[in-house]
Design an enzyme around this catalytic site. Structure first.
Site, PDB file in Angstrom:
ATOM      1  N   ASP A 194       0.917  -1.245  -0.009  1.00 47.13           N
ATOM      2  CA  ASP A 194       0.192   0.081   0.079  1.00 47.13           C
ATOM      3  C   ASP A 194       0.987   1.195  -0.032  1.00 47.13           C
ATOM      4  O   ASP A 194       2.073   0.974   0.127  1.00 47.13           O
ATOM      5  CB  ASP A 194      -0.949  -0.056   1.357  1.00 47.13           C
ATOM      6  CG  ASP A 194      -2.465   0.855   0.963  1.00 47.13           C
ATOM      7  OD1 ASP A 194      -2.293   1.878   0.487  1.00 47.13           O
ATOM      8  OD2 ASP A 194      -3.268   0.088   1.295  1.00 47.13           O
ATOM      9  N   HIS A 271      -3.627   2.842  -4.560  1.00 40.10           N
ATOM     10  CA  HIS A 271      -2.909   2.832  -3.315  1.00 40.10           C
ATOM     11  C   HIS A 271      -1.446   2.231  -3.771  1.00 40.10           C
ATOM     12  O   HIS A 271      -1.072   1.438  -2.877  1.00 40.10           O
ATOM     13  CB  HIS A 271      -3.546   1.630  -2.529  1.00 40.10           C
ATOM     14  CG  HIS A 271      -4.802   1.999  -1.950  1.00 40.10           C
ATOM     15  ND1 HIS A 271      -4.556   2.725  -0.541  1.00 40.10           N
ATOM     16  CD2 HIS A 271      -6.124   2.130  -2.224  1.00 40.10           C
ATOM     17  CE1 HIS A 271      -5.952   2.938  -0.142  1.00 40.10           C
ATOM     18  NE2 HIS A 271      -6.795   2.685  -1.148  1.00 40.10           N
ATOM     19  N   GLU A 327     -10.074   2.079  -4.443  1.00 43.97           N
ATOM     20  CA  GLU A 327     -10.036   3.380  -4.578  1.00 43.97           C
ATOM     21  C   GLU A 327      -8.923   4.056  -5.471  1.00 43.97           C
ATOM     22  O   GLU A 327      -8.120   4.867  -5.011  1.00 43.97           O
ATOM     23  CB  GLU A 327      -9.669   3.623  -2.962  1.00 43.97           C
ATOM     24  CG  GLU A 327     -10.899   3.333  -2.036  1.00 43.97           C
ATOM     25  CD  GLU A 327     -10.575   3.515  -0.872  1.00 43.97           C
ATOM     26  OE1 GLU A 327     -11.301   4.207   0.184  1.00 43.97           O
ATOM     27  OE2 GLU A 327      -9.438   3.118  -0.101  1.00 43.97           O
TER      28      GLU A 327
HETATM   29  C1  ACM Z   1     -10.861  -0.674   1.697  1.00 49.21           C
HETATM   30  O1  ACM Z   1     -10.965  -0.525   2.976  1.00 49.21           O
HETATM   31  N1  ACM Z   1     -10.086   0.292   0.955  1.00 49.21           N
HETATM   32  C2  ACM Z   1     -10.859  -2.023   0.716  1.00 49.21           C
END
Ligand code: ACM
Length: 688
Positions: A194, A271, A327
């Site tokens: 991440d 991410h 996201e």
């Molecule tokens: C998440 O909580 N962004 C999967």
């Protein structure tokens, strides 16, 4: 067919439970399907021996686990001899609807666990361990005779840990795997990459662990606020770490011996700041510290990801490989010439399709290597890849959509499964991201939505708790957020709904706290639980309840709290702004007028607001309260400036109100947006 057998088995067991046999309360968590008290007691002592017909590695693992268990069972026994624990693999039958099913019989003579696989025997042993007193060394302990027949509700029972935002050493991971196994969870979802740090050694791309695994800040928050920079391990301030490939193999084998599959997650396309900082050629800008999404127009992105996944697949035997998918901002794709060229050549009309193109390609690659793609529910955007499994986190809708399209899904909605939310009154708790998820709410979750047909329900593989660690800078803090909520999740995942009872579970959870502590786990002290925000538990009948309210500006649709009557319905909000009781405004003032219907004597007008800066929820800059007799001419009563410091990090509530004596028919309440932007939230305009 297997599912039908399971249902039949559960029905038979339910009939048995009502057949007049003495139901036992073994105290096992998750609660078994069937427990029946028998006559007599078994005495467990130093001479108690173990016999098993398991073979090979499973036999070695099982005997080693029993030797190392608090019972220290090391004596080899003979089948069905007195004072022996028999662990017997038996042929498949209706009695064992799943490979994880087991039966456990404790009699005055011996103990017998039967199952059709090593996993089933393992779960029988976990139940047996729970029947014993493990908190103190006892020469001999008497176990009441009991017959247990047990089978899991779901095949997928997961825990996710985010090792990126704060690195979690492998010893910590193994410790959590121990407790997962003890409570019969069987999938460990390892969030390895991440923006805040890459955590897995990839031989082909050394910069991922030489630089992207380190940052010159102790905490995620400092890193986030200070430009999201990375450094090398040699930097005196370096914080972070990564798992070597040897570490990974060790954890995978450790989990495997406990019948837990480790599912790795490699985030894409979003991410990914940490990758793009060290390999900027994979981003749209081509520069470090600019983008968080991979460039999808660039073929080297696919080469990179496929090379990474190739090494990942060598380390993880899991059928599922999680590719994230959540996201992505998709921002740079809109102007990036390479992304635009890809969209043109592939005839795509929007960036959702570009994302979908990438996920399809990754799925093809994984499938070609005999694996299956798993991703967060955003992988539905632009069209789901043909064989993908969806992890539904933004509520259940993603899971429902996936199931209706014939895909398997794992339910992990934020409201019930995100263990980064507060578990009690925030003023008594360490900082959390926001939200309120007490034990009872985790327990209340049913992963199978009522709206699904019988066939669709079969596509729900199971349920998972997610532990995102942005606000958990220490390992102790992380454990505190996991326990005892993990026990509730385990029971959601394992126990048949008709066997669940929160009062019964709560008593077991209370007893589990000292047990967890004795094993060195830092658990939330459940006995001190405060619970919901007290004002939210009763309907308050004040002068404005049910009266006409007029809005100058519309509230934010996703935080409507039920609509126009929300601020005059007598219902106060709880600890979380997302609990459907708090009404949110963004970019606009809260500006409402309430018509009380007739002129009346008023003594107070007030409303509560909250501040939690992580998700961008602020106090109003100031509030103006005025009243009127005719609805045209208003007399100001009070103007209140915000005095809550904007650097106050924990959740805080403040009421903005007036008190005195006035006679009026109309109340005008205005809460001005904070200079910070973001949301303001209130739950009720209380007029007395
Ligand atoms: C998440 O909580 N962004 C999967």
């Amino acid at each position: 067919m297997k599912r039908n057998l399971t249902n039949l088995f559960i029905l038979l067991i339910a009939l048995l439970c009502n057949s007049g046999k003495l139901a036992a309360q073994s105290g096992i968590t998750p609660k078994p399907l069937y427990e029946e008290q028998q006559k007599g007691t078994f005495t467990l002592n130093k001479k108690t021996a173990v016999y098993t017909n398991l073979e090979g590695e499973e036999r070695t693992n099982m005997l080693s686990l029993l030797r190392k268990s608090p019972l220290k069972l090391s004596k080899k026994g003979k089948l069905n001899k007195k004072n022996t624990i028999n662990l017997l693999l038996v042929d498949k039958s209706e009695e064992f609807p799943s490979l994880e099913s087991y039966q456990l019989s404790v009699s005055s003579l011996n103990i017998t666990i039967t199952a059709t696989s090593g996993a089933g025997l393992f779960y029988g042993v976990q139940s047996l361990l729970q029947l014993t007193n493990q908190n103190k060394e006892v020469e001999a302990q008497k176990l009441p005779a009991v017959l247990i027949k047990d089978t899991p509700r779901f095949a997928y029972r997961g825990l996710h840990l985010d090792a990126s935002r704060h690195f979690l050493p492998k010893e910590f991971i193994k410790k959590q795997i121990d407790m997962m196994a003890y409570y019969k969870l069987n999938r460990f979802h390892w969030h390895l990459t991440d923006g805040a740090g890459w955590r897995i050694e990839i031989k082909k791309y050394p910069l991922l662990t030489e630089i992207a695994a380190w940052r010159p800040y102790d905490t995620w928050k400092e890193w986030w606020k200070n430009g999201k920079k990375y450094c090398t391990k040699e930097n005196p301030k370096a914080q972070g770490g990564y798992y070597t490939q040897e570490d990974i193999k060790e954890v995978v084998a450790y989990a495997q011996a406990r019948f837990i599959t480790v599912i790795p997650e490699i985030e894409m396309p979003g991410h990914s700041e940490e990758v793009l900082a060290v390999y900027p050629e994979l981003s749209c800008s081509g520069k470090p510290y600019v983008d968080s999404d991979f460039c999808i127009g660039n073929d080297s992105t696919f080469t990179f990801l496929e090379n990474v996944l190739t090494e990942v697949m060598e380390l993880f035997p899991s059928k599922y490989i999680h590719i994230g998918g959540d996201e992505a901002t998709k921002k740079s794709w809109k102007t990036c010439p390479k992304c635009q060229a890809r969209m043109l050549s592939e005839n795509m009309k929007d960036v959702d399709q570009l994302q979908s193109y990438m996920i399809h390609r990754m799925e093809k690659f994984l499938n070609a290597h005999g694996r299956k793609l798993l991703g967060w529910d955003e992988i539905l955007q632009g069209g789901l890849a043909p064989d993908a499994t969806v992890m539904s986190w933004r509520g259940e809708q993603g899971g429902i959509t996936a199931v209706k399209a014939g895909h398997q899904t794992i339910m992990t909605p934020g409201e019930f499964c995100y263990f980064d939310a507060y578990q009690d009154d925030p003023s008594t708790q360490p900082e959390a991201i926001s939200g309120f998820l007490p034990l009872k709410k985790v327990y209340s979750y049913n992963p199978v939505p009522d709206s699904l047909s019988v066939d669709e329900r079969k596509l729900i593989l199971g349920v998972q708790a997610n532990v995102w660690t942005e606000y958990m800078p220490t390992l102790k803090h992380t454990e505190y957020m996991i326990y005892p909520r993990l026990l509730a999740l385990a029971e959601v995942a394992w126990t048949a709904p008709e066997r669940k009872s929160y009062t019964d579970f709560y008593e077991r959870a209370l007893k589990a706290i000292p047990f967890l502590e004795s094993r060195g786990y830092n658990a939330f002290p459940l006995k001190d639980e405060v619970g919901e925000r007290p004002v939210s538990l009763v309907r308050e009948n004040h002068l404005a309840v049910g009266k006409v309210i007029t809005y100058k500006n519309k509230y934010y649709q996703n935080y409507s709290a039920g609509g126009d009557s929300a601020l005059v319905d007598g219902l106060r909000g709880g600890w979380a702004y997302a609990d459907h009781r708090w009404q949110g405004f963004i970019g606009k003032d809260l500006d409402v007028t309430i018509d009380l219907g007739s002129s009346m004597s008023i003594h107070s007008i007030s409303a509560d607001f909250m501040q939690i800066i992580g998700p961008g929820v602020w106090m109003p800059r100031n509030v103006e309260i005025s009243v009127s007799e005719d609805g045209t001419t208003f007399t100001p009563l009070k103007q209140i400036d915000n005095d809550v410091p904007e650097n106050k990090e924990k959740l805080i509530f403040r009421d903005f109100g007036w008190g005195g004596n006035v006679t009026a028919r109309y109340v005008h309440y205005v809460a001005h947006q904070n200079n910070k932007g973001g949301f303001i939230f209130t739950d009720e305009i209380v007029v007395k």
